[in-house]
Design a protein around this motif. Structure first.
Motif, PDB file in Angstrom:
ATOM      1  N   VAL A 139       0.866  -1.181   0.000  1.00  0.00           N
ATOM      2  CA  VAL A 139       0.000   0.000   0.000  1.00  0.00           C
ATOM      3  C   VAL A 139       0.896   1.220   0.000  1.00  0.00           C
ATOM      4  O   VAL A 139       1.744   1.378   0.879  1.00  0.00           O
ATOM      5  N   GLU A 140       0.714   2.071  -1.007  1.00  0.00           N
ATOM      6  CA  GLU A 140       1.534   3.275  -1.097  1.00  0.00           C
ATOM      7  C   GLU A 140       0.704   4.452  -1.587  1.00  0.00           C
ATOM      8  O   GLU A 140      -0.176   4.287  -2.415  1.00  0.00           O
ATOM      9  N   GLU A 141       0.987   5.609  -1.050  1.00  0.00           N
ATOM     10  CA  GLU A 141       0.218   6.807  -1.367  1.00  0.00           C
ATOM     11  C   GLU A 141       0.832   7.580  -2.525  1.00  0.00           C
ATOM     12  O   GLU A 141       0.942   8.804  -2.479  1.00  0.00           O
ATOM     13  N   HIS A 142       1.238   6.868  -3.535  1.00  0.00           N
ATOM     14  CA  HIS A 142       1.771   7.467  -4.755  1.00  0.00           C
ATOM     15  C   HIS A 142       1.649   6.418  -5.843  1.00  0.00           C
ATOM     16  O   HIS A 142       1.032   5.374  -5.652  1.00  0.00           O
ATOM     17  N   ASN A 143       2.241   6.667  -6.979  1.00  0.00           N
ATOM     18  CA  ASN A 143       2.160   5.762  -8.115  1.00  0.00           C
ATOM     19  C   ASN A 143       2.715   4.388  -7.760  1.00  0.00           C
ATOM     20  O   ASN A 143       3.767   4.290  -7.136  1.00  0.00           O
ATOM     21  N   VAL A 144       2.018   3.338  -8.173  1.00  0.00           N
ATOM     22  CA  VAL A 144       2.497   1.983  -7.873  1.00  0.00           C
ATOM     23  C   VAL A 144       3.742   1.621  -8.672  1.00  0.00           C
ATOM     24  O   VAL A 144       4.486   0.718  -8.290  1.00  0.00           O
ATOM     25  N   ILE A 145       3.992   2.334  -9.769  1.00  0.00           N
ATOM     26  CA  ILE A 145       5.179   2.068 -10.573  1.00  0.00           C
ATOM     27  C   ILE A 145       6.395   2.701  -9.899  1.00  0.00           C
ATOM     28  O   ILE A 145       6.411   3.891  -9.614  1.00  0.00           O
ATOM     29  N   LEU A 197      -1.563  -1.710  -4.086  1.00  0.00           N
ATOM     30  CA  LEU A 197      -2.551  -0.649  -3.952  1.00  0.00           C
ATOM     31  C   LEU A 197      -1.839   0.690  -3.985  1.00  0.00           C
ATOM     32  O   LEU A 197      -0.848   0.885  -3.280  1.00  0.00           O
ATOM     33  N   GLY A 198      -2.342   1.598  -4.794  1.00  0.00           N
ATOM     34  CA  GLY A 198      -1.765   2.922  -4.934  1.00  0.00           C
ATOM     35  C   GLY A 198      -2.320   3.571  -6.183  1.00  0.00           C
ATOM     36  O   GLY A 198      -3.239   3.052  -6.813  1.00  0.00           O
ATOM     37  N   GLU A 237      -8.604  13.008   2.577  1.00  0.00           N
ATOM     38  CA  GLU A 237      -9.629  11.977   2.657  1.00  0.00           C
ATOM     39  C   GLU A 237     -10.275  11.729   1.285  1.00  0.00           C
ATOM     40  O   GLU A 237     -10.530  10.589   0.906  1.00  0.00           O
ATOM     41  N   PHE A 238     -10.537  12.798   0.539  1.00  0.00           N
ATOM     42  CA  PHE A 238     -11.121  12.663  -0.797  1.00  0.00           C
ATOM     43  C   PHE A 238     -10.201  11.847  -1.707  1.00  0.00           C
ATOM     44  O   PHE A 238     -10.643  10.938  -2.408  1.00  0.00           O
ATOM     45  N   LEU A 239      -8.920  12.192  -1.696  1.00  0.00           N
ATOM     46  CA  LEU A 239      -7.962  11.498  -2.555  1.00  0.00           C
ATOM     47  C   LEU A 239      -7.785  10.034  -2.143  1.00  0.00           C
ATOM     48  O   LEU A 239      -7.632   9.161  -2.991  1.00  0.00           O
ATOM     49  N   GLN A 240      -7.813   9.768  -0.841  1.00  0.00           N
ATOM     50  CA  GLN A 240      -7.740   8.375  -0.384  1.00  0.00           C
ATOM     51  C   GLN A 240      -8.901   7.570  -0.946  1.00  0.00           C
ATOM     52  O   GLN A 240      -8.707   6.473  -1.464  1.00  0.00           O
ATOM     53  N   LYS A 241     -10.108   8.098  -0.842  1.00  0.00           N
ATOM     54  CA  LYS A 241     -11.283   7.387  -1.351  1.00  0.00           C
ATOM     55  C   LYS A 241     -11.229   7.246  -2.864  1.00  0.00           C
ATOM     56  O   LYS A 241     -11.518   6.185  -3.411  1.00  0.00           O
ATOM     57  N   LYS A 242     -10.847   8.318  -3.547  1.00  0.00           N
ATOM     58  CA  LYS A 242     -10.800   8.307  -5.015  1.00  0.00           C
ATOM     59  C   LYS A 242      -9.875   7.216  -5.547  1.00  0.00           C
ATOM     60  O   LYS A 242     -10.165   6.575  -6.557  1.00  0.00           O
ATOM     61  N   HIS A 243      -8.776   6.987  -4.864  1.00  0.00           N
ATOM     62  CA  HIS A 243      -7.775   6.029  -5.345  1.00  0.00           C
ATOM     63  C   HIS A 243      -7.811   4.694  -4.594  1.00  0.00           C
ATOM     64  O   HIS A 243      -6.890   3.884  -4.725  1.00  0.00           O
TER      65      HIS A 243
END
Length: 76
Positions: free
Chosen positions: A10-16, A39-40, A52-58
């Motif tokens: 789980v990462e809060e940026h691009n999975v690549i 996940l990311g 919170e919006f960005l967490q849900k969106k992605h």
């Protein structure tokens, strides 16, 4: 980790190029490896918004993460 059923990164940026990529690179050197679910952000540019919006969106809110994990175990 390959003694488990699955690995989730789980990462809060691009999975690549992130943690999941490092795990996948290591797994490629093994004879057998378990399923890896990364996940990311899926290689796209995201618009702005609250954390919170960005967490849900992605799909990165705690509820989304749990849901993804449960779905993967059910489809195993």
């Amino acid at each position: 980790a390959n003694k488990t059923n699955m690995i989730f990164s789980v990462e809060e940026h691009n999975v690549i190029g992130g943690l999941g990529s490092a795990i996948a690179e290591y797994q490629s050197s093994l004879e057998k490896s378990v399923k890896l679910v990364r996940l990311g952000l899926q290689d796209n540019y995201s618009s702005g918004g609250s954390y919170e919006f960005l967490q849900k969106k992605h799909g990165l809110s705690p509820d989304n993460i749990v849901e993804t994990i449960l779905k993967n175990y059910q489809n195993k």
